[in-house]
Motif scaffolding. Structure first.
Motif, PDB file in Angstrom:
ATOM      1  N   ALA A 135      -3.836  -6.785  -4.695  1.00  0.00           N
ATOM      2  CA  ALA A 135      -3.214  -6.553  -3.387  1.00  0.00           C
ATOM      3  C   ALA A 135      -4.237  -6.673  -2.267  1.00  0.00           C
ATOM      4  CB  ALA A 135      -2.553  -5.170  -3.370  1.00  0.00           C
ATOM      5  N   ILE A 136      -5.437  -6.126  -2.482  1.00  0.00           N
ATOM      6  CA  ILE A 136      -6.477  -6.192  -1.455  1.00  0.00           C
ATOM      7  C   ILE A 136      -7.010  -7.611  -1.315  1.00  0.00           C
ATOM      8  CG2 ILE A 136      -8.800  -5.385  -0.870  1.00  0.00           C
ATOM      9  CD1 ILE A 136      -8.114  -2.737  -2.191  1.00  0.00           C
ATOM     10  N   LYS A 137      -7.175  -8.296  -2.447  1.00  0.00           N
ATOM     11  CA  LYS A 137      -7.759  -9.638  -2.427  1.00  0.00           C
ATOM     12  C   LYS A 137      -6.889 -10.623  -1.646  1.00  0.00           C
ATOM     13  CE  LYS A 137      -9.455 -13.240  -5.553  1.00  0.00           C
ATOM     14  NZ  LYS A 137      -9.675 -13.609  -6.974  1.00  0.00           N
ATOM     15  N   TYR A 138      -5.541 -10.586  -1.848  1.00  0.00           N
ATOM     16  CA  TYR A 138      -4.662 -11.563  -1.217  1.00  0.00           C
ATOM     17  C   TYR A 138      -3.898 -11.013  -0.011  1.00  0.00           C
ATOM     18  CZ  TYR A 138      -5.551 -14.136  -5.526  1.00  0.00           C
ATOM     19  OH  TYR A 138      -6.155 -14.785  -6.550  1.00  0.00           O
ATOM     20  N   GLY A 139      -3.955  -9.676   0.207  1.00  0.00           N
ATOM     21  CA  GLY A 139      -3.156  -9.087   1.285  1.00  0.00           C
ATOM     22  C   GLY A 139      -3.647  -9.430   2.679  1.00  0.00           C
ATOM     23  N   TYR A 140      -4.939  -9.754   2.810  1.00  0.00           N
ATOM     24  CA  TYR A 140      -5.507 -10.018   4.130  1.00  0.00           C
ATOM     25  C   TYR A 140      -5.534 -11.505   4.498  1.00  0.00           C
ATOM     26  CZ  TYR A 140      -7.253  -5.214   4.354  1.00  0.00           C
ATOM     27  OH  TYR A 140      -7.363  -3.857   4.427  1.00  0.00           O
ATOM     28  N   ARG A 141      -4.941 -12.342   3.691  1.00  0.00           N
ATOM     29  CA  ARG A 141      -5.070 -13.784   3.934  1.00  0.00           C
ATOM     30  C   ARG A 141      -4.446 -14.222   5.257  1.00  0.00           C
ATOM     31  NH1 ARG A 141      -4.605 -17.363  -1.624  1.00  0.00           N
ATOM     32  NH2 ARG A 141      -6.653 -16.706  -2.459  1.00  0.00           N
ATOM     33  N   HIS A 142      -3.351 -13.599   5.647  1.00  0.00           N
ATOM     34  CA  HIS A 142      -2.660 -14.025   6.871  1.00  0.00           C
ATOM     35  C   HIS A 142      -2.491 -12.890   7.868  1.00  0.00           C
ATOM     36  CE1 HIS A 142      -1.807 -17.799   4.846  1.00  0.00           C
ATOM     37  NE2 HIS A 142      -1.277 -17.132   3.825  1.00  0.00           N
ATOM     38  N   GLN A 143      -3.231 -11.803   7.706  1.00  0.00           N
ATOM     39  CA  GLN A 143      -3.103 -10.674   8.630  1.00  0.00           C
ATOM     40  C   GLN A 143      -4.380  -9.832   8.600  1.00  0.00           C
ATOM     41  OE1 GLN A 143       0.410  -9.163   6.621  1.00  0.00           O
ATOM     42  NE2 GLN A 143      -0.728  -7.349   5.948  1.00  0.00           N
ATOM     43  N   MET A 144      -4.514  -8.967   9.605  1.00  0.00           N
ATOM     44  CA  MET A 144      -5.728  -8.166   9.769  1.00  0.00           C
ATOM     45  C   MET A 144      -5.613  -6.786   9.124  1.00  0.00           C
ATOM     46  SD  MET A 144      -7.916 -10.046  11.264  1.00  0.00           S
ATOM     47  CE  MET A 144      -9.129  -8.824  11.708  1.00  0.00           C
ATOM     48  N   THR A 145      -4.409  -6.265   8.961  1.00  0.00           N
ATOM     49  CA  THR A 145      -4.229  -4.921   8.404  1.00  0.00           C
ATOM     50  C   THR A 145      -3.419  -4.989   7.114  1.00  0.00           C
ATOM     51  OG1 THR A 145      -2.215  -4.527   9.695  1.00  0.00           O
ATOM     52  CG2 THR A 145      -4.312  -3.898  10.699  1.00  0.00           C
ATOM     53  N   LEU A 146      -3.556  -3.936   6.315  1.00  0.00           N
ATOM     54  CA  LEU A 146      -2.844  -3.896   5.031  1.00  0.00           C
ATOM     55  C   LEU A 146      -2.505  -2.449   4.689  1.00  0.00           C
ATOM     56  CD1 LEU A 146      -1.931  -5.558   2.521  1.00  0.00           C
ATOM     57  CD2 LEU A 146      -4.127  -4.958   1.486  1.00  0.00           C
ATOM     58  N   HIS A 147      -1.271  -2.259   4.219  1.00  0.00           N
ATOM     59  CA  HIS A 147      -0.819  -0.940   3.751  1.00  0.00           C
ATOM     60  C   HIS A 147      -0.402  -1.071   2.284  1.00  0.00           C
ATOM     61  CE1 HIS A 147       0.847   3.059   3.846  1.00  0.00           C
ATOM     62  NE2 HIS A 147       1.949   2.588   3.285  1.00  0.00           N
ATOM     63  N   ILE A 148      -0.945  -0.185   1.442  1.00  0.00           N
ATOM     64  CA  ILE A 148      -0.641  -0.203   0.010  1.00  0.00           C
ATOM     65  C   ILE A 148       0.029   1.121  -0.358  1.00  0.00           C
ATOM     66  CG2 ILE A 148      -1.600  -0.351  -2.306  1.00  0.00           C
ATOM     67  CD1 ILE A 148      -3.925  -1.941  -1.172  1.00  0.00           C
ATOM     68  N   ARG A 149       1.152   1.018  -1.091  1.00  0.00           N
ATOM     69  CA  ARG A 149       1.852   2.208  -1.558  1.00  0.00           C
ATOM     70  C   ARG A 149       1.787   2.218  -3.090  1.00  0.00           C
ATOM     71  NH1 ARG A 149       6.288   1.284   0.538  1.00  0.00           N
ATOM     72  NH2 ARG A 149       6.136   2.612   2.391  1.00  0.00           N
ATOM     73  N   ILE A 150       1.321   3.322  -3.660  1.00  0.00           N
ATOM     74  CA  ILE A 150       1.203   3.476  -5.109  1.00  0.00           C
ATOM     75  C   ILE A 150       2.086   4.639  -5.536  1.00  0.00           C
ATOM     76  CG2 ILE A 150      -0.365   3.899  -7.028  1.00  0.00           C
ATOM     77  CD1 ILE A 150      -2.629   2.839  -5.231  1.00  0.00           C
ATOM     78  N   LYS A 151       3.046   4.360  -6.430  1.00  0.00           N
ATOM     79  CA  LYS A 151       3.986   5.386  -6.872  1.00  0.00           C
ATOM     80  C   LYS A 151       3.930   5.512  -8.395  1.00  0.00           C
ATOM     81  CE  LYS A 151       8.088   5.468  -5.085  1.00  0.00           C
ATOM     82  NZ  LYS A 151       9.435   5.050  -4.652  1.00  0.00           N
ATOM     83  N   ALA A 152       4.086   6.745  -8.860  1.00  0.00           N
ATOM     84  CA  ALA A 152       4.192   7.011 -10.301  1.00  0.00           C
ATOM     85  C   ALA A 152       5.232   8.100 -10.488  1.00  0.00           C
ATOM     86  CB  ALA A 152       2.851   7.436 -10.881  1.00  0.00           C
ATOM     87  N   GLN A 153       6.318   7.790 -11.204  1.00  0.00           N
ATOM     88  CA  GLN A 153       7.392   8.758 -11.377  1.00  0.00           C
ATOM     89  C   GLN A 153       7.866   8.770 -12.834  1.00  0.00           C
ATOM     90  OE1 GLN A 153       9.871   5.700  -8.725  1.00  0.00           O
ATOM     91  NE2 GLN A 153      11.070   7.496  -9.239  1.00  0.00           N
ATOM     92  N   LEU A 154       8.359   9.919 -13.257  1.00  0.00           N
ATOM     93  CA  LEU A 154       8.787  10.123 -14.635  1.00  0.00           C
ATOM     94  C   LEU A 154      10.281   9.848 -14.749  1.00  0.00           C
ATOM     95  CD1 LEU A 154       7.891  11.052 -17.449  1.00  0.00           C
ATOM     96  CD2 LEU A 154       8.462  13.397 -16.747  1.00  0.00           C
ATOM     97  N   LEU A 155      10.634   8.883 -15.640  1.00  0.00           N
ATOM     98  CA  LEU A 155      12.035   8.556 -15.905  1.00  0.00           C
ATOM     99  C   LEU A 155      12.314   8.838 -17.377  1.00  0.00           C
ATOM    100  CD1 LEU A 155      12.270   5.138 -13.997  1.00  0.00           C
ATOM    101  CD2 LEU A 155      12.911   7.414 -13.167  1.00  0.00           C
TER     102      LEU A 155
END
Length: 564
Positions: free
Chosen positions: A462-482
């Motif tokens: 996500a970090i490697k390719y997220g900045y290719r066309h923009q200056m900022t990046l937001h990453i959301r990481i979720k872990a939930q029990l199903l």
């Protein structure tokens, strides 16, 4: 070579700048504090001297006031004033008091006809005439009061009186005589001499001088006449003084401290300060040079080793013996090489067990580009922010230690998340406000066992390719029990992918041989498939211009409490 020299000079210059500026501020504050202390000390000394003198003068005045009233009430004094008899008893009473006083006096007893019945001074027609013409008329006007007057009377042997106490002597309600005490100026001077003030002045209500320790304060008609007087300073003979003024019913005390002494001390202080600053500057220069050489040498060694590792040299060990965080980082780097070499050797020996070999290989990978970027960031961060550089070193050391020394195939989720937080922290230190992260972790799965470094490839992608066309990046990481499974989601708001690129990636993920340029997602997907079967692979959703979302599920397996 030229670049290294420039970096060393920049480090030295920044060290000097960030050292000298707080020192200069400290010197300025200390100088202001010293000036304030000098002034407060002068004010304190003046106030203390004035209070001391005021106490001493009050004691003298009260004693003479009580004594003259006592003498005026004695029968022998009344009888002596009427009949001119038993004068020796009157003298005894006077001397028994006078000999015990710090301020001595001359004593007179005058009858109602202006005849001097008793006197301890040598006969002097001028003084006696002055008492008769000036003092006694004033006593007659206020026969019930004790007269206290400030005037100069000159006696033989260079003695001068400055304060006069006078009282009417009454017998059966009628005036029969007058008592007069004239207090010596010299005794007053000895009484107030030696105080902390440079000049002490005592005046009456009309500014006539009772006593002073310096005649420069004397004006016309023996008055205290300064050139100017402000709230806390007074000017006399073109010199400035701090002063304190205390007044009571009898007199006013001035305690003066010359400001010239402060100027002398301040000049000496400034000379000492300049010499100290010169010596300190030379010492800082030497320390800055040593620090620049030391830090540049350590960083250059680490960068060279990383570059060699990036080229495939698995024996690029670093030798740093500085006793600080750089030595710790070098030891961790060397340990990483040892472990990588050991893992590679083991993988070669166990090549016949393909599944175990592939899992070990995937677990042992550590991105040298990331390490190179962190060390490069550290090189320049330590010049501007030492505390931030220490923070980078500690976070990187945690990453190296976790990825190398932990031999377990599975770890508690909370332990792996600690690694992820350090990993993201290093990226946030690099990108600052351009990178934001949202962690939504269900606390019920913190003790769950998961493959080590499970989420790291997805976050790295996500970090490697997220900045290719923009200056900022937001990453959301979720872990939930199903129920009995854990659902993981790594989502970013980067540039995303078009439909053709997304389909090509999905096809490559299903291939047993990696045909993708990047191996991060392929390795992660391959690892999940090898460990949990074909239903545990990555699911990728992406829209061009909106971002990418990766999800996967693994079985929920709770570890022991000791594992956390």
């Amino acid at each position: 070579m030229k670049e290294r020299r420039n970096f060393r000079e920049a480090t030295k210059a920044l060290f000097l700048t960030y050292t000298i500026i707080p020192i200069c501020i400290l010197i300025l504050l200390f100088s202001m504090f010293t000036i304030a202390v000098f002034k407060l000390k002068d004010i304190y000394d003046a106030r203390e001297s004035a209070n001391d003198v005021q106490h001493k003068m009050t004691v003298v005045y009260d004693r003479y006031h009580d004594e003259i009233n006592r003498m005026a009430s004695l029968p022998i004094v009344k009888e002596s004033a009427v009949w001119h008899q038993n004068n020796h008893l009157v003298y005894e009473e006077f001397y028994s008091f006078n000999n015990l006083q710090d301020v001595k006096s001359v004593f007179y007893l005058i009858d109602k006809n202006n005849i001097f019945v008793a006197s301890t001074a040598e006969p002097n027609a001028v003084i006696e005439q002055e008492l008769i013409l000036k003092l006694i008329p004033r006593l007659k006007k206020n026969p019930n009061h004790t007269l206290i007057d400030v005037d100069k009377t000159y006696y033989s042997h260079d003695k001068t009186s400055t304060v006069t106490f006078a009282k009417v002597v009454k017998k059966e309600g009628k005036v029969v005589g007058y008592l007069v005490y004239k207090l010596f100026e010299g005794d007053f001077q000895r009484l107030v001499f030696g105080e902390k003030a440079d000049i002490t002045v005592v005046t009456d209500d009309y500014d006539y001088l009772v006593v002073t320790t310096n005649d420069i304060v004397k004006g016309l008609m023996n008055k205290f006449s300064p050139e100017s007087m402000r709230e806390s300073t007074i000017r006399i003979k073109d010199e400035s003084y701090y002063y304190t003024k205390i007044a009571d019913n009898y007199f006013t005390v001035y305690a003066l401290i010359n400001q010239k002494g402060d100027y002398t001390y301040l000049i000496l202080y400034m000379v000492f300060l300049l010499l100290t600053c010169g010596i300190l500057f030379v010492i800082i220069q030497v320390l800055a040079e040593k620090m620049a050489r030391k830090n540049v040498a350590s960083i250059d060694k680490l960068l060279f080793a990383v570059s060699q590792l990036e080229k495939g040299d698995m024996h690029a060990y670093v030798d740093i013996k500085t006793g600080d965080e750089f030595e710790m980082l070098a030891n961790e780097f060397n340990s990483m090489l040892d472990n990588l070499n050991e893992l590679m050797k083991r993988n070669k020996e166990l090549s016949h067990i393909r599944k175990v070999n592939e899992i070990k290989l995937l677990q042992s990978q550590f991105n040298p580009h990331f390490l190179f970027n962190v060390l490069a960031m550290l090189r320049y961060t330590m010049v501007n922010d030492v505390e931030k550089a220490e923070e980078i070193i500690m976070s990187l050391s945690n990453l190296l230690r976790y990825s190398i020394h932990d031999k377990m195939k599975e770890v508690p989720f909370v332990k792996d998340m600690a690694y992820i937080r350090d990993y993201l922290k290093l990226h946030q230190l690099r990108f600052k406000e351009r990178l934001t992260v949202d962690l939504q972790i269900n606390e019920n799965i913190e003790k769950a066992l998961i493959p080590k470094l499970l989420l790291q490839p997805m976050i790295e992608n996500a970090i490697k390719y997220g900045y290719r066309h923009q200056m900022t990046l937001h990453i959301r990481i979720k872990a939930q029990l199903l129920k009995e499974r854990i659902l993981f989601t790594v989502e970013d708001d980067g540039g995303g992918m078009d439909e053709n690129t997304l389909q090509r990636i999905k096809i490559n993920l299903l291939d047993s041989e990696n045909g993708m340029k990047g191996i991060g997602l392929y390795n992660a997907n391959r690892r999940l498939l090898l460990l949990y079967g074909e239903h545990a692979g990555l699911s990728i959703e992406s829209t061009l211009g909106s971002g990418t979302k990766i999800t996967f599920q693994i079985p929920y397996e709770k570890g022991a409490s000791s594992d956390v």
